[in-house]
Motif scaffolding. Structure first.
Motif, PDB file in Angstrom:
ATOM      1  N   MET A   1      32.387  43.076  48.177  1.00 12.49           N
ATOM      2  CA  MET A   1      33.380  43.386  47.182  1.00 12.49           C
ATOM      3  C   MET A   1      34.458  44.234  47.871  1.00 12.49           C
ATOM      4  O   MET A   1      34.155  45.067  48.709  1.00 12.49           O
ATOM      5  CB  MET A   1      32.718  44.160  46.033  1.00 12.49           C
ATOM      6  CG  MET A   1      33.597  44.307  44.836  1.00 12.49           C
ATOM      7  SD  MET A   1      32.702  44.930  43.375  1.00 12.49           S
ATOM      8  CE  MET A   1      31.702  43.524  42.962  1.00 12.49           C
ATOM      9  N   LYS A   2      35.697  44.024  47.509  1.00 12.81           N
ATOM     10  CA  LYS A   2      36.807  44.756  48.114  1.00 12.81           C
ATOM     11  C   LYS A   2      37.176  45.936  47.218  1.00 12.81           C
ATOM     12  O   LYS A   2      37.637  45.747  46.095  1.00 12.81           O
ATOM     13  CB  LYS A   2      38.000  43.839  48.313  1.00 12.81           C
ATOM     14  CG  LYS A   2      37.737  42.763  49.331  1.00 12.81           C
ATOM     15  CD  LYS A   2      38.948  41.879  49.528  1.00 12.81           C
ATOM     16  CE  LYS A   2      38.634  40.822  50.558  1.00 12.81           C
ATOM     17  NZ  LYS A   2      39.766  39.958  50.819  1.00 12.81           N
ATOM     18  N   GLN A  59      32.574  48.332  39.342  1.00 15.58           N
ATOM     19  CA  GLN A  59      33.315  47.150  39.757  1.00 15.58           C
ATOM     20  C   GLN A  59      34.624  47.572  40.409  1.00 15.58           C
ATOM     21  O   GLN A  59      35.251  48.538  39.983  1.00 15.58           O
ATOM     22  CB  GLN A  59      33.618  46.258  38.549  1.00 15.58           C
ATOM     23  CG  GLN A  59      32.388  45.670  37.902  1.00 15.58           C
ATOM     24  CD  GLN A  59      31.676  44.711  38.834  1.00 15.58           C
ATOM     25  OE1 GLN A  59      32.286  43.834  39.419  1.00 15.58           O
ATOM     26  NE2 GLN A  59      30.380  44.888  38.972  1.00 15.58           N
ATOM     27  N   GLU A  62      41.909  46.082  41.214  1.00 22.70           N
ATOM     28  CA  GLU A  62      43.047  45.961  42.123  1.00 22.70           C
ATOM     29  C   GLU A  62      43.703  47.328  42.326  1.00 22.70           C
ATOM     30  O   GLU A  62      43.633  48.203  41.454  1.00 22.70           O
ATOM     31  CB  GLU A  62      44.090  44.995  41.545  1.00 22.70           C
ATOM     32  CG  GLU A  62      43.619  43.565  41.461  1.00 22.70           C
ATOM     33  CD  GLU A  62      43.445  42.921  42.829  1.00 22.70           C
ATOM     34  OE1 GLU A  62      44.208  43.274  43.765  1.00 22.70           O
ATOM     35  OE2 GLU A  62      42.542  42.085  42.956  1.00 22.70           O
ATOM     36  N   GLU A  81      36.041  46.351  52.535  1.00 23.50           N
ATOM     37  CA  GLU A  81      35.024  45.398  52.103  1.00 23.50           C
ATOM     38  C   GLU A  81      33.680  46.116  52.135  1.00 23.50           C
ATOM     39  O   GLU A  81      33.322  46.741  53.130  1.00 23.50           O
ATOM     40  CB  GLU A  81      34.999  44.198  53.056  1.00 23.50           C
ATOM     41  CG  GLU A  81      34.023  43.123  52.681  1.00 23.50           C
ATOM     42  CD  GLU A  81      34.495  42.261  51.524  1.00 23.50           C
ATOM     43  OE1 GLU A  81      33.629  41.792  50.771  1.00 23.50           O
ATOM     44  OE2 GLU A  81      35.702  42.052  51.382  1.00 23.50           O
ATOM     45  N   SER A 125      28.310  36.928  46.883  1.00 24.42           N
ATOM     46  CA  SER A 125      29.647  37.522  46.868  1.00 24.42           C
ATOM     47  C   SER A 125      30.598  36.719  45.970  1.00 24.42           C
ATOM     48  O   SER A 125      31.371  37.300  45.198  1.00 24.42           O
ATOM     49  CB  SER A 125      30.190  37.559  48.306  1.00 24.42           C
ATOM     50  OG  SER A 125      31.452  38.141  48.357  1.00 24.42           O
ATOM     51  N   ALA A 126      30.536  35.406  46.057  1.00 24.95           N
ATOM     52  CA  ALA A 126      31.385  34.559  45.202  1.00 24.95           C
ATOM     53  C   ALA A 126      31.030  34.759  43.740  1.00 24.95           C
ATOM     54  O   ALA A 126      31.921  34.814  42.879  1.00 24.95           O
ATOM     55  CB  ALA A 126      31.223  33.095  45.607  1.00 24.95           C
ATOM     56  N   ARG A 129      32.483  38.092  42.498  1.00 24.53           N
ATOM     57  CA  ARG A 129      33.934  37.985  42.260  1.00 24.53           C
ATOM     58  C   ARG A 129      34.216  37.271  40.952  1.00 24.53           C
ATOM     59  O   ARG A 129      35.058  37.694  40.161  1.00 24.53           O
ATOM     60  CB  ARG A 129      34.615  37.270  43.429  1.00 24.53           C
ATOM     61  CG  ARG A 129      34.916  38.141  44.609  1.00 24.53           C
ATOM     62  CD  ARG A 129      35.860  37.462  45.586  1.00 24.53           C
ATOM     63  NE  ARG A 129      35.379  36.173  46.049  1.00 24.53           N
ATOM     64  CZ  ARG A 129      34.546  35.994  47.061  1.00 24.53           C
ATOM     65  NH1 ARG A 129      34.087  37.027  47.708  1.00 24.53           N
ATOM     66  NH2 ARG A 129      34.173  34.791  47.419  1.00 24.53           N
ATOM     67  N   GLU A 130      33.518  36.194  40.702  1.00 26.43           N
ATOM     68  CA  GLU A 130      33.737  35.424  39.482  1.00 26.43           C
ATOM     69  C   GLU A 130      33.337  36.221  38.239  1.00 26.43           C
ATOM     70  O   GLU A 130      34.030  36.206  37.221  1.00 26.43           O
ATOM     71  CB  GLU A 130      32.953  34.107  39.544  1.00 26.43           C
ATOM     72  CG  GLU A 130      33.215  33.182  38.399  1.00 26.43           C
ATOM     73  CD  GLU A 130      34.643  32.679  38.317  1.00 26.43           C
ATOM     74  OE1 GLU A 130      35.080  32.320  37.192  1.00 26.43           O
ATOM     75  OE2 GLU A 130      35.337  32.625  39.342  1.00 26.43           O
ATOM     76  N   VAL A 133      35.965  38.812  37.226  1.00 28.67           N
ATOM     77  CA  VAL A 133      37.202  38.275  36.658  1.00 28.67           C
ATOM     78  C   VAL A 133      37.204  38.415  35.140  1.00 28.67           C
ATOM     79  O   VAL A 133      38.213  38.753  34.537  1.00 28.67           O
ATOM     80  CB  VAL A 133      37.404  36.791  37.066  1.00 28.67           C
ATOM     81  CG1 VAL A 133      38.505  36.141  36.269  1.00 28.67           C
ATOM     82  CG2 VAL A 133      37.697  36.705  38.549  1.00 28.67           C
TER      83      VAL A 133
END
Length: 135
Positions: A1-2, A59, A62, A81, A125-126, A129-130, A133
């Motif tokens: 996660m960024k 979480q 941005e 990261e 990781s994917a 991210r999802e 969202v």
């Protein structure tokens, strides 16, 4: 996660690093590189504490979500990261079916990108991210 981080430096001090999305997580370093490397350890210790206390994992948002916060005025923003998968609980094996070409693309990405230790790490990781969202 960024995770976005903000660096501050006073004249007579090292670089300080704050992680806005992880309240209470701070680090420092003599150089910018050292400060950003040290924030990895700070995040790991912080996440270990959250897991031990049964708290939810924060979480990442941005950088834009933090720009109006006066606590971070004058700081320099960066993104680090951080792999949160070790803090999500015990690994569970499951079967999944994916198209052959998609699986091949995933495997090629894992080989090229050292952020992912394995196919499972990439998929986790994917998924994170999802899931983020929709929040």
């Amino acid at each position: 996660m960024k995770y976005p981080v903000v660096l501050h430096k006073d004249d007579a001090s090292d670089y300080g690093v704050s992680v806005p999305d992880v309240l209470g997580c701070f680090s420092a370093g003599r150089t910018v590189s050292q400060a950003l490397d040290n924030v990895q350890e700070a995040l790991a210790l912080h996440f270990e504490g959250l897991v031990a206390d049964g708290e939810p994992l924060p979480q990442a948002r941005e950088v834009d979500a933090h720009l109006d916060n006066p606590d971070f005025a004058g700081g320099v923003w960066a993104v680090v990261e951080f792999d949160v998968t070790p803090y999500l609980g015990k690994a569970v094996r499951f079967n999944a079916t994916l198209p052959e070409n998609l699986l091949q693309r995933i495997d090629e990405k894992v080989k090229r990108d050292h952020r992912y230790a394995s196919r499972s790490g990439f998929l986790a990781s994917a998924a994170l991210r999802e899931l983020a969202v929709g929040q």
